[in-house]
Design a protein around this motif. Structure first.
Motif, short mmCIF file in Angstrom:
data_model
loop_
_atom_site.label_atom_id
_atom_site.label_comp_id
_atom_site.label_asym_id
_atom_site.label_seq_id
_atom_site.Cartn_x
_atom_site.Cartn_y
_atom_site.Cartn_z
N PHE A 160 47.31 40.04 61.35
CA PHE A 160 47.46 40.29 59.93
C PHE A 160 47.25 41.77 59.64
CE2 PHE A 160 45.92 40.45 55.53
CZ PHE A 160 46.89 39.70 54.88
N VAL A 161 48.03 42.29 58.69
CA VAL A 161 47.89 43.67 58.22
C VAL A 161 47.68 43.64 56.72
CG1 VAL A 161 48.99 45.94 58.04
CG2 VAL A 161 49.48 44.49 60.01
N VAL A 214 41.25 32.00 49.18
CA VAL A 214 42.65 32.30 48.89
C VAL A 214 43.26 33.29 49.87
CG1 VAL A 214 42.48 31.72 46.45
CG2 VAL A 214 42.02 34.05 47.19
N SER A 215 42.52 33.69 50.87
CA SER A 215 43.02 34.64 51.86
C SER A 215 44.16 34.02 52.67
CB SER A 215 41.90 35.05 52.81
OG SER A 215 42.42 35.79 53.89
N PRO A 216 45.21 34.80 52.96
CA PRO A 216 46.31 34.27 53.78
C PRO A 216 45.88 33.89 55.19
CG PRO A 216 46.86 36.44 52.86
CD PRO A 216 45.46 36.16 52.50
N ILE A 217 44.74 34.39 55.65
CA ILE A 217 44.30 34.05 57.00
C ILE A 217 43.15 33.03 57.01
CG2 ILE A 217 45.04 36.26 57.97
CD1 ILE A 217 41.89 36.80 58.16
N LYS A 218 42.93 32.35 55.89
CA LYS A 218 41.77 31.44 55.81
C LYS A 218 41.78 30.37 56.90
CE LYS A 218 43.73 28.47 52.31
NZ LYS A 218 43.83 28.23 50.91
N GLN A 219 42.95 29.92 57.33
CA GLN A 219 43.05 28.91 58.39
C GLN A 219 42.91 29.52 59.78
OE1 GLN A 219 43.22 25.71 57.50
NE2 GLN A 219 43.32 26.34 55.37
N HIS A 220 42.93 30.85 59.88
CA HIS A 220 42.98 31.52 61.18
C HIS A 220 41.83 32.51 61.38
CE1 HIS A 220 46.98 29.82 61.16
NE2 HIS A 220 47.18 30.40 59.99
N ARG A 221 40.80 32.42 60.57
CA ARG A 221 39.68 33.37 60.65
C ARG A 221 39.02 33.38 62.02
NH1 ARG A 221 37.57 31.37 54.91
NH2 ARG A 221 38.78 32.82 53.63
#
Length: 124
Positions: free
Chosen positions: A58-59, A77-84
């Motif tokens: 992610f950038v 609400v972060s776009p990477i919430k499933q990939h933290r």
């Protein structure tokens, strides 16, 4: 033709455990990261999240880097919430000009083909 070079990172932090030292206070890790203090508090720039295999995940860009990066690990609400849990390394490039941040973010997303950016993608 316009030539753009992705800026070199000013700060790089990775997941790590705090070594037990009685002189320093215990730092509570946020998803395995304890070195957020190395990221400037009131500087703007772009940041890149990498996994353990050095693949770009992610950038993003921010006016205040430390706050924004921490928010990706704390809010829902972060776009990477499933990939933290995939994030192993964070690179930060200081870029003060807002227009430059926008250009670098879009260019980096498309040149290095980040995995979880969905906006500003032209390579799919």
């Amino acid at each position: 033709m316009i030539k753009i070079d992705i800026p070199a990172p000013n700060v790089t932090i990775t997941e790590r455990q705090q070594s037990a030292n009685e002189n320093e206070p215990k730092i509570k890790p946020i998803h395995g990261f304890i070195d957020f203090h190395q990221i400037p508090r009131d500087k703007g720039g772009i940041f890149m999240f990498y996994n353990i295999n050095d693949e770009l995940l992610f950038v993003g860009k921010a006016r205040k880097l430390r706050q924004r990066i921490k928010k990706h690990f704390e809010d829902n609400v972060s776009p990477i919430k499933q990939h933290r849990d995939e994030v192993y390394k964070i690179e930060v490039c200081l870029v003060e000009d807002p227009m430059d941040r926008e250009i670098y973010e879009t260019y980096t997303i498309n040149t290095l083909q980040s995995k979880y950016n969905i906006d500003k993608v032209f390579y799919k």
